[in-house]
Design an enzyme around this catalytic site. Structure first.
Site, mmCIF file in Angstrom:
data_model
loop_
_atom_site.group_PDB
_atom_site.id
_atom_site.type_symbol
_atom_site.label_atom_id
_atom_site.label_comp_id
_atom_site.label_asym_id
_atom_site.label_seq_id
_atom_site.Cartn_x
_atom_site.Cartn_y
_atom_site.Cartn_z
ATOM 1 N N HIS A 1 0.801 -1.236 0.000
ATOM 2 C CA HIS A 1 0.000 0.000 0.000
ATOM 3 C C HIS A 1 0.824 1.272 0.000
ATOM 4 O O HIS A 1 0.263 2.355 0.160
ATOM 5 C CB HIS A 1 -0.926 0.051 1.217
ATOM 6 C CG HIS A 1 -2.021 -0.955 1.191
ATOM 7 N ND1 HIS A 1 -3.264 -0.709 0.657
ATOM 8 C CD2 HIS A 1 -2.065 -2.222 1.633
ATOM 9 C CE1 HIS A 1 -4.031 -1.788 0.782
ATOM 10 N NE2 HIS A 1 -3.325 -2.720 1.376
ATOM 11 N N LYS B 1 -8.019 13.887 3.837
ATOM 12 C CA LYS B 1 -7.098 12.756 3.875
ATOM 13 C C LYS B 1 -6.085 13.027 4.978
ATOM 14 O O LYS B 1 -6.024 14.146 5.485
ATOM 15 C CB LYS B 1 -6.376 12.597 2.533
ATOM 16 C CG LYS B 1 -5.835 13.938 1.983
ATOM 17 C CD LYS B 1 -5.278 13.800 0.578
ATOM 18 C CE LYS B 1 -6.315 13.832 -0.523
ATOM 19 N NZ LYS B 1 -6.576 12.518 -1.112
ATOM 20 N N ARG B 2 -5.296 12.014 5.381
ATOM 21 C CA ARG B 2 -4.265 12.266 6.376
ATOM 22 C C ARG B 2 -3.362 13.416 5.941
ATOM 23 O O ARG B 2 -3.165 13.657 4.747
ATOM 24 C CB ARG B 2 -3.414 11.004 6.609
ATOM 25 C CG ARG B 2 -4.062 9.992 7.507
ATOM 26 C CD ARG B 2 -4.361 10.558 8.889
ATOM 27 N NE ARG B 2 -3.172 10.568 9.722
ATOM 28 C CZ ARG B 2 -2.878 9.683 10.658
ATOM 29 N NH1 ARG B 2 -3.727 8.700 10.917
ATOM 30 N NH2 ARG B 2 -1.776 9.771 11.359
ATOM 31 N N LYS C 1 1.129 14.580 0.214
ATOM 32 C CA LYS C 1 -0.245 14.855 -0.230
ATOM 33 C C LYS C 1 -0.451 16.350 -0.532
ATOM 34 O O LYS C 1 -1.433 16.749 -1.113
ATOM 35 C CB LYS C 1 -1.254 14.392 0.811
ATOM 36 C CG LYS C 1 -1.251 12.866 1.026
ATOM 37 C CD LYS C 1 -2.232 12.460 2.115
ATOM 38 C CE LYS C 1 -2.108 11.014 2.555
ATOM 39 N NZ LYS C 1 -2.817 10.060 1.678
ATOM 40 N N THR D 1 -8.514 6.858 -2.116
ATOM 41 C CA THR D 1 -9.879 6.346 -2.209
ATOM 42 C C THR D 1 -10.897 7.474 -2.008
ATOM 43 O O THR D 1 -12.032 7.357 -2.459
ATOM 44 C CB THR D 1 -10.131 5.209 -1.176
ATOM 45 O OG1 THR D 1 -9.560 5.579 0.067
ATOM 46 C CG2 THR D 1 -9.540 3.910 -1.648
ATOM 47 N N LYS E 1 -14.697 8.313 -3.830
ATOM 48 C CA LYS E 1 -15.932 8.666 -3.117
ATOM 49 C C LYS E 1 -16.460 10.020 -3.604
ATOM 50 O O LYS E 1 -17.661 10.202 -3.816
ATOM 51 C CB LYS E 1 -15.674 8.733 -1.607
ATOM 52 C CG LYS E 1 -15.327 7.384 -1.001
ATOM 53 C CD LYS E 1 -14.693 7.498 0.385
ATOM 54 C CE LYS E 1 -13.987 6.200 0.738
ATOM 55 N NZ LYS E 1 -13.094 6.291 1.893
HETATM 56 C C1 26V Z 1 1.953 2.332 7.951
HETATM 57 C C2 26V Z 1 2.426 2.245 9.236
HETATM 58 C C3 26V Z 1 3.866 2.284 9.464
HETATM 59 C C4 26V Z 1 4.280 1.684 10.768
HETATM 60 C C5 26V Z 1 3.382 1.982 11.926
HETATM 61 C C6 26V Z 1 1.936 2.000 11.678
HETATM 62 C C7 26V Z 1 1.507 2.132 10.283
HETATM 63 C C8 26V Z 1 0.164 2.116 10.004
HETATM 64 C C9 26V Z 1 -0.287 2.205 8.723
HETATM 65 C C10 26V Z 1 0.607 2.307 7.704
HETATM 66 C C11 26V Z 1 -0.008 2.326 6.374
HETATM 67 C C12 26V Z 1 0.653 3.088 5.322
HETATM 68 C C13 26V Z 1 0.112 2.681 4.014
HETATM 69 C C14 26V Z 1 -1.224 3.287 3.640
HETATM 70 O O1 26V Z 1 -2.069 3.651 4.424
HETATM 71 N N1 26V Z 1 -1.414 3.381 2.363
HETATM 72 C C15 26V Z 1 -2.612 3.924 1.759
HETATM 73 O O2 26V Z 1 -3.419 2.821 1.371
HETATM 74 C C16 26V Z 1 -4.607 3.233 0.720
HETATM 75 C C17 26V Z 1 -5.405 1.983 0.445
HETATM 76 O O3 26V Z 1 -4.736 1.184 -0.479
HETATM 77 C C18 26V Z 1 -4.285 3.998 -0.541
HETATM 78 O O4 26V Z 1 -5.477 4.439 -1.141
HETATM 79 C C19 26V Z 1 -3.398 5.203 -0.229
HETATM 80 O O5 26V Z 1 -2.986 5.822 -1.437
HETATM 81 C C20 26V Z 1 -2.182 4.743 0.551
HETATM 82 O O6 26V Z 1 -1.424 5.865 0.995
#
Ligand code: 26V
Length: 811
Positions: A348, A534-535, A540, A642, A646
């Protein structure tokens, strides 16, 4: 269900009395909600049980979606809707003299995720259930969800989100399916009398994993899937060993709180504990489920698919190996074949700072047996790869590198499928980030563009639009989203376009009321509602949006009589608590909002609103009211996005860089119905490689940019001097990592184009309609259909409706 409104009213009164021993009129809104939700949950219990039993009896193949995060949103209304009893319930509640909307809002919104990844997991749960695919979610029941965001003097402040304060009606605690998860201690191998190598453990910390199950209700099916969230407790037989609160807290602490940082990976021991805790409990419960099927073990991959959502659950590979080898006594080779056939993995993110790598010593001391297994997987991988591909490639793809365990490598080596979440993202994985693995295993790689559930994001969030669509093309699109393209036949129909504009205006009026009530700020619903939700992350580029706002503000100050399309800029974003720069951007935007909203020269020409505590429930209010969808990440960085889908489905025009799924949005909607700007990902790569980018010279040579950037530091924005300087410095003195200045001119031009288009209402409404008409391909139902057919090989078990039809040619 309920045979009449009367019956419902009786049942409600009775249940309320049983539960609280007073009448419902005397109850709080929360109590009134709890009873209503319980009544609805009781209605689905039979199907929930029947589904589980049928799958067991018929030994049906099941999918297990492992994710550290889920963001389901409030569930009462969507469950009632999917069960087909929403209007019945609404009628009954009115009969009781209660306000349904107030009851709906009394439910806690479980914020068990950071953002896109967790929400995607929940959209997938909805689609799995709605397609009748035997799908299970597996995650963690965090006591505290993602922090509640407040602004104090424009700064983000984080408060604990104790979402379980009131009873969580939807969950069922299932003690009979609890498992022990072991941490630490020492392990050695002994041979038993059957010549099996058996691990012996000493001094481990044993934690009880207790599952809380939540029904996942499909839209108009009688199948109910399961979301299983694990909670950490002290094993009953060990209670006597725990004497102090600190000791017990240490165990319960494993599932106490969600890590709130999705942008920066940090090697925290507690996080690794969380990951293994969820993985071990989940895999143990799957193996138990498979044992109930009573089949030879080689059939495991034919009955079970395990999906690894990002690398966070990648230890699944090692845990499944451990159970098959240590407990089921399979040979390594047999176990490995089963594991690889069972597991699949989705990446992701391409951001290097988010990739998980755990220090070997940490993994070795926390998970000694798991580490031994990872070492052996790595040893065999190196042994096989080295003679075929040489040292360099082998080293670059190994699981153990530089004293670290590379989790993506573990996931890829142990899975039969690796996918990205949008076409461009998958290409970047294959050609760049995971290029070496693509050389090794070209057949493993595939794309699965993300999707969203239209049930929550259209039908429920935007009933006015849904009704208009129904009146034009009938209701078939709700089962078969491809039908949405029939809306295209109305693109020249004035009546339809005016009605569409009326729907949008009403939604904007609702949001304007909410803004006034929450922020004490009046906004004009006739303005363009320009939305970025978004975050908060530098890639971004919310700060690019802020620069445009400043530019507009300065133009208005130059000439307060300027004829400009009125706009309301709407933001929703949480910043990771330790991400200083992101927090500075929040403060800066809040300060700009103060400046703009209180300047009499500006008036209705412009307003800026930064919503507090953005999440699923707020998104449901904002999205139906959006005219413009800001998707302005630096090309190549946003895996998919996403919110773009929406917003499009709700008739917003996308203002986008060619990044993530924006590219596919453009392909489906056509280039006349989207406004695109900025560098392409190839251009970004070239600029990076040539080192030819010098942001400071842009600052010096571009007059307009110069003026806007100076406004960050010259006192124009009171109360954000420090933050203005921080943003200025990163853009001008630290060479602007995300090419904000390079894209600035093009972005401003794109924004002017939006104004022009909006000025002609008919043109705008037509484009809005065409966006809705082209949004069907982004239904998560299609995404899930592809995962199911191409990766998981599971079969829909619908009995009372047809599965979704294959997607027709895009318009
Ligand atoms: C990363 C980490 C790093 C370590 C600690 C906790 C933690 C928690 C979550 C993440 C996730 C990072 C990846 C992410 O959220 N990607 C997003 O995924 C979406 C669904 O596929 C996508 O639409 C977004 O573009 C993408 O940034």
């Amino acid at each position: 269900m309920f045979t009449s409104t009367d019956k419902f009213v009786q049942a409600y009164k009775k249940l309320f009395q049983n539960r609280y021993a007073f009448t419902y009129e005397q109850g709080t809104t929360e109590q009134q909600y709890i009873v209503l939700a319980t009544l609805i949950k009781n209605q689905l219990a039979e199907n929930w049980q029947a589904t589980r039993e049928q799958y067991l009896n018929e030994k049906v193949k099941q999918v297990y979606y492992f994710s550290m995060e889920f963001l389901p949103g409030r569930q009462m209304k969507s469950n009632a809707y999917n069960m087909g009893i929403l209007s019945e319930i609404e009628k009954g509640v009115a009969e009781l003299g209660l306000n349904f909307d107030e009851l709906v809002e009394a439910e806690a919104d479980p914020a068990l995720g950071n953002g896109g990844l967790g929400r995607l997991a929940s959209c997938f749960m909805d689609s799995l259930a709605s397609l009748g695919i035997p799908g299970n979610g597996n995650g963690i029941r965090y006591q505290y969800g993602l922090f509640r965001q407040k602004f104090v003097d424009g700064h983000q402040v984080e408060l604990p989100e104790y979402w379980l304060r009131n009873q969580n009606v939807w969950e069922t605690r299932n003690d009979q399916s609890s498992y022990i998860v072991r941490f630490g201690g020492h392990v050695w191998m002994e041979i038993d009398h059957q010549d099996h190598w058996i691990p012996k453990y000493e001094g481990t910390q044993n934690v009880l994993a207790v599952p809380y199950d939540t029904p996942m209700v499909g839209y108009r099916t009688n199948k109910v899937n399961n979301l299983r969230l694990w909670s950490a407790e002290i094993p009953v037989e060990e209670e006597e060993n725990y004497h102090t609160v600190q000791e017990t807290d240490q165990i319960k602490g494993i599932t106490q709180v969600l890590y709130p940082d999705d942008s920066n990976y940090e090697g925290r021991l507690l996080r690794l504990k969380q990951e293994y805790f969820m993985v071990s409990a989940g895999v143990q419960s799957i193996v138990r489920q498979f044992q109930k099927y009573n089949l030879p073990r080689k059939f495991f991959p034919e009955k079970i698919a395990i999906h690894i959502n990002d690398t966070h659950p990648a230890l699944v590979v090692a845990e499944l190996m451990r159970i098959l080898v240590d407990e089921e006594h399979l040979s390594w080779e047999q176990a490995w074949e089963i594991t690889c056939k069972t597991c699949s993995y989705t990446n992701h993110t391409v951001l290097r700072e988010a990739l998980e790598k755990w220090p070997i010593d940490m993994m070795q001391s926390l998970l000694p047996r798991i580490y031994m297994i990872i070492e052996e997987i790595n040893r065999r991988f190196v042994e096989e790869t080295l003679p075929l591909y040489g040292e360099k490639l082998t080293w670059q793809t190994a699981i153990l590198q530089d004293g670290m365990v590379n989790m993506a490598h573990l996931a890829i080596i142990g899975s039969h499928s690796v996918n990205g979440v949008a076409q461009l993202h998958t290409e970047i994985l294959m050609n760049d980030v995971l290029r070496d693995f693509f050389t090794l295993y070209p057949g493993k790689f595939n794309n699965k563009t993300n999707g969203i559930t239209q049930r929550r994001w259209m039908h429920l969030a935007n009933p006015r639009l849904t009704q208009l669509i129904d009146s034009k093309i009938g209701e078939e699109w709700k089962q078969n989203p491809a039908e949405l393209k029939l809306l295209k036949t109305f693109e020249q129909d004035d009546d339809t376009l005016e009605k569409l504009a009326e729907v949008k205006l009403q939604n904007k009026t609702d949001l304007a009321d909410y803004i006034e009530q929450q922020h004490g700020l009046k906004v004009n619903p006739q303005s363009i509602f320009d939305v970025q939700i978004k975050r908060l992350h530098a890639y971004k580029r919310q700060h690019l949006n802020a620069l445009h706002i400043l530019d507009r503000y300065l133009r208005i100050k130059d000439d307060p009589a300027i004829d400009i399309q009125p706009r309301v800029f709407l933001f929703g974003a949480k910043a990771a608590p330790s991400y200083t720069y992101a927090k500075q951007i929040i403060k800066l935007i809040n300060a700009i909002a103060d400046l703009v909203n209180n300047d009499p020269d500006v008036g209705d020409k412009m307003k800026v609103v930064f919503f507090e505590n953005y999440g699923v429930s707020l998104a449901e209010k904002i999205i139906p009211a959006a005219d413009v969808s800001e998707q302005i990440s630096l090309a190549g960085k946003e895996a998919s996005g996403t919110s773009n889908m929406k917003l499009m489905a709700n008739g917003a025009m996308t203002l986008a860089t060619l990044d993530g799924a924006n590219i596919e949005i453009k392909e489906y909607v056509g280039e006349d119905n989207i406004v695109v700007f900025g560098l392409s990902s190839t251009e970004v790569d070239q600029l990076n490689q040539s080192h030819a980018y010098h942001s400071k010279s842009l600052y010096e040579s571009n007059e307009r940019l110069n003026r806007v950037l100076n406004a960050l530091i010259d006192g124009t924005i009171p109360n954000a001097q420090q933050e203005g300087e921080a943003v200025f410095d990163s853009l001008v003195h630290y060479n602007d990592e995300y090419f904000v200045l390079e894209d600035f001119d093009d972005y401003i031009a794109a924004q002017d184009k939006i104004d022009q288009l909006y000025a002609d209402k008919k043109v705008w409404n037509r484009k809005s309609l065409l966006n809705i008409a082209a949004s069907a391909p982004f239904s998560a139902d299609y995404t899930i259909k592809r995962y199911t057919e191409e990766i998981w090989k599971a079969k829909p078990q619908c009995t009372d409706k047809e599965g979704v039809q294959p997607l027709n040619e895009p318009i």
